[in-house]
Design an enzyme around this catalytic site. Sequence first.
Site, PDB file in Angstrom:
ATOM      1  N   GLY A 191      -2.262  -5.866  -7.724  1.00  0.00           N
ATOM      2  CA  GLY A 191      -2.955  -7.114  -7.533  1.00  0.00           C
ATOM      3  C   GLY A 191      -3.457  -7.358  -6.134  1.00  0.00           C
ATOM      4  O   GLY A 191      -3.542  -6.449  -5.318  1.00  0.00           O
ATOM      5  N   HIS A 237      -0.273   7.209  -0.049  1.00  0.00           N
ATOM      6  CA  HIS A 237      -0.884   6.112  -0.797  1.00  0.00           C
ATOM      7  C   HIS A 237      -1.947   5.375   0.002  1.00  0.00           C
ATOM      8  O   HIS A 237      -2.995   5.025  -0.529  1.00  0.00           O
ATOM      9  CB  HIS A 237       0.234   5.140  -1.186  1.00  0.00           C
ATOM     10  CG  HIS A 237      -0.201   4.021  -2.066  1.00  0.00           C
ATOM     11  ND1 HIS A 237      -0.832   4.234  -3.271  1.00  0.00           N
ATOM     12  CD2 HIS A 237      -0.094   2.675  -1.932  1.00  0.00           C
ATOM     13  CE1 HIS A 237      -1.095   3.061  -3.840  1.00  0.00           C
ATOM     14  NE2 HIS A 237      -0.675   2.105  -3.040  1.00  0.00           N
ATOM     15  N   HIS A 272       3.815   5.770  -1.056  1.00  0.00           N
ATOM     16  CA  HIS A 272       4.309   4.875  -2.103  1.00  0.00           C
ATOM     17  C   HIS A 272       5.507   5.536  -2.761  1.00  0.00           C
ATOM     18  O   HIS A 272       5.449   6.707  -3.117  1.00  0.00           O
ATOM     19  CB  HIS A 272       3.212   4.609  -3.140  1.00  0.00           C
ATOM     20  CG  HIS A 272       3.484   3.387  -3.949  1.00  0.00           C
ATOM     21  ND1 HIS A 272       4.529   3.306  -4.829  1.00  0.00           N
ATOM     22  CD2 HIS A 272       2.869   2.191  -3.983  1.00  0.00           C
ATOM     23  CE1 HIS A 272       4.540   2.097  -5.379  1.00  0.00           C
ATOM     24  NE2 HIS A 272       3.541   1.407  -4.882  1.00  0.00           N
ATOM     25  N   GLU A 290     -10.263   0.251   3.761  1.00  0.00           N
ATOM     26  CA  GLU A 290      -9.223   1.216   4.137  1.00  0.00           C
ATOM     27  C   GLU A 290      -9.676   2.164   5.243  1.00  0.00           C
ATOM     28  O   GLU A 290      -8.851   2.700   5.983  1.00  0.00           O
ATOM     29  CB  GLU A 290      -8.775   1.992   2.884  1.00  0.00           C
ATOM     30  CG  GLU A 290      -7.487   2.730   3.111  1.00  0.00           C
ATOM     31  CD  GLU A 290      -6.842   3.252   1.841  1.00  0.00           C
ATOM     32  OE1 GLU A 290      -7.137   2.739   0.736  1.00  0.00           O
ATOM     33  OE2 GLU A 290      -6.038   4.192   1.968  1.00  0.00           O
ATOM     34  N   ARG A 333       1.722  -1.564   5.630  1.00  0.00           N
ATOM     35  CA  ARG A 333       0.945  -2.574   4.925  1.00  0.00           C
ATOM     36  C   ARG A 333       1.814  -3.322   3.923  1.00  0.00           C
ATOM     37  O   ARG A 333       2.600  -2.713   3.193  1.00  0.00           O
ATOM     38  CB  ARG A 333      -0.192  -1.875   4.181  1.00  0.00           C
ATOM     39  CG  ARG A 333      -0.890  -2.711   3.164  1.00  0.00           C
ATOM     40  CD  ARG A 333      -1.935  -1.888   2.454  1.00  0.00           C
ATOM     41  NE  ARG A 333      -1.356  -1.006   1.475  1.00  0.00           N
ATOM     42  CZ  ARG A 333      -1.487  -1.171   0.162  1.00  0.00           C
ATOM     43  NH1 ARG A 333      -2.147  -2.191  -0.326  1.00  0.00           N
ATOM     44  NH2 ARG A 333      -0.949  -0.307  -0.676  1.00  0.00           N
ATOM     45  N   LEU A 338      -6.670  -4.738  -0.969  1.00  0.00           N
ATOM     46  CA  LEU A 338      -7.872  -5.236  -1.660  1.00  0.00           C
ATOM     47  C   LEU A 338      -8.370  -6.461  -0.892  1.00  0.00           C
ATOM     48  O   LEU A 338      -9.567  -6.642  -0.670  1.00  0.00           O
ATOM     49  CB  LEU A 338      -7.536  -5.632  -3.102  1.00  0.00           C
ATOM     50  CG  LEU A 338      -7.314  -4.490  -4.090  1.00  0.00           C
ATOM     51  CD1 LEU A 338      -6.789  -5.029  -5.415  1.00  0.00           C
ATOM     52  CD2 LEU A 338      -8.593  -3.689  -4.326  1.00  0.00           C
TER      53      LEU A 338
END
Length: 525
Positions: free
Chosen positions: A51, A342, A233, A366, A377, A383
């Site tokens: 999200g 990631h 990740h 990015e 982050r 996003l």
Amino acid sequence: MPHAPVETDFLVIGAGVAGLRAAIELAAAGRVVVLAKREVTDSNTQWAQGGIAAALSDEDEISLHLQDTLNAGDGLCNPEAAKVLVEDAPQRIEELIQWGTEFDREGTKLTFGREGAHSRNRILHAHGDSTGQEILRALYAKAKTLKNISVCEFEFSTALRIEDGAVRGVHLAGDHGSGAKRQVHASAVLLATGGAGQLYRNTTNPGVATADGVAMAFRAGAEISDLEFIQFHPTALYLKNTPRFLLSEALRGEGAYLRNDEMTRFMHKYHPMGELAPRDVVARAMVHELDLSRSRDPAVYLDLTHLDADHIRARFPRIHQTCLQYNIDITADLIPIRPAAHYAMGGVKTDLEGRATLPGLYAAGEAAATGVHGANRLASNSLLEGLVFGARAGEAMRAELRASKMKKEHDAQAAYCNGPVEASTEEIIREIQDLMWRHAGIVRDRTGLTLAIERLEQIRPRVVHPQTRRAWEAQNLWQAGLIVARLALRREESRGAHYRSDFPAHDDAKFLKHSIMRGDEVRFE
Ligand SMILES: Cc1cc2nc3c(=O)[nH]c(=O)nc-3n(C[C@H](O)[C@H](O)[C@H](O)COP(=O)(O)OP(=O)(O)OC[C@H]3O[C@@H](n4cnc5c(N)ncnc54)[C@H](O)[C@@H]3O)c2cc1C
């Protein structure tokens, strides 16, 4: 035969969230050409699941979102940039909704999920776990309604075009083209080329994430900042011969456990937030558990079997379906996982308006280093970064539009053809990915990083004269790999996603600073 250059007012390289948002901003001021090296749907944005964060719920406050962002950044966020990010967020999200983005709701109310290191439920999501895809769909649909925007797919940028010391366009290699030299001329260029995950053998990023923007900017003489900070990740699907499909952090937000191969939950040994600890902590804990394992084939698992199966299927339809393809039912089976590269926190150094350190050059998303993420982050802030700083870069670029006549002669700095990819190019890329994974990955030290740099230097002669699009990608990965390794070697401390086993603590006196690299010069400021 060279083709006549394409003339436009603004050039945006990249059609993900950052590039499309910038293009929409620019369309009111002039003609905008947006380039994507493959289909528009082939980008990190398309793959974003969990999200997008914004302090919009009744229980939330912008100051809390700011605090969480700063905490995750481990002392290294640029506080002004982080403030801009969280303050602009609500307005940018409202805009997205007006342009047709369908975020998930209960009745008419937006629903907010929770992810690691967020102190509130503030993650908007769409179609459960297809948030990036939905945002991209809406932005692209909006861009298509604006007649000033031309989106060109399968147009690969190889090098920035410099005119009188300023960036005024790019050189192109079209995938479907004849191989002829082509250029785009523009008054300002935005790099919105996305991430660098393909630097590593294991990555959640799609094949397009080859650090092209960073490499192009570096070759042109721009400053690159903080690229040693690569986020791994923790939870990527780990099965032989399958892509490292991301298993969103939102799964742990819903209550999923991590277990080692003795079926023991282990995260509370490493961090009071347990499974919802920051990503770097979870990734290193997993590496440690794998090292401790006495099994010949050590494993770590994600376990959702105690959660309500109907809810999980409804909330994560894409993850559920994808895992089923590999015979894993996430509601009933343990899911084998490993960390994977990631997200790149660093990139092309910019100010708060997306200006890079070369005249005429901008970067957002990015590919850029605004300093919002610091050393790590916060989940679902990227996003958002693309949206917020894409819009700001677009606003700033409008001021660059000048009536000055552009020079028309063709400088032939970048020669290429679109011939078949040579097997040796794929070999070089695999070599770089293996080197980076082993020596500049989750846990680093001086010996490994020095070795990585030596080996990359040995590879140099094999990447310097790219003749195909894929060979340019190899050169870009090589270039970005060298920057990551050199900065990681120079940062003799551990901070956020950068962990040095030989310097396991912070060294604020020397390194509470951003790394900056231009040419051979590295400095911290
Ligand atoms: C699996 C996955 C899940 C994620 N989940 C989330 C999440 O839930 N929330 C979140 O906030 N973030 C998430 N992220 C991160 C986030 O998706 C990205 O950071 C963000 O979408 C980057 O957007 P961007 O516009 O900068 O780049 P991208 O979306 O990657 O777009 C890059 C564009 O540049 C183009 N391009 C690149 N090089 C060239 C070239 N040489 N010539 C021409 N065009 C070029 C590409 O074709 C593409 O159009 C996730 C990432 C991945 C991989």
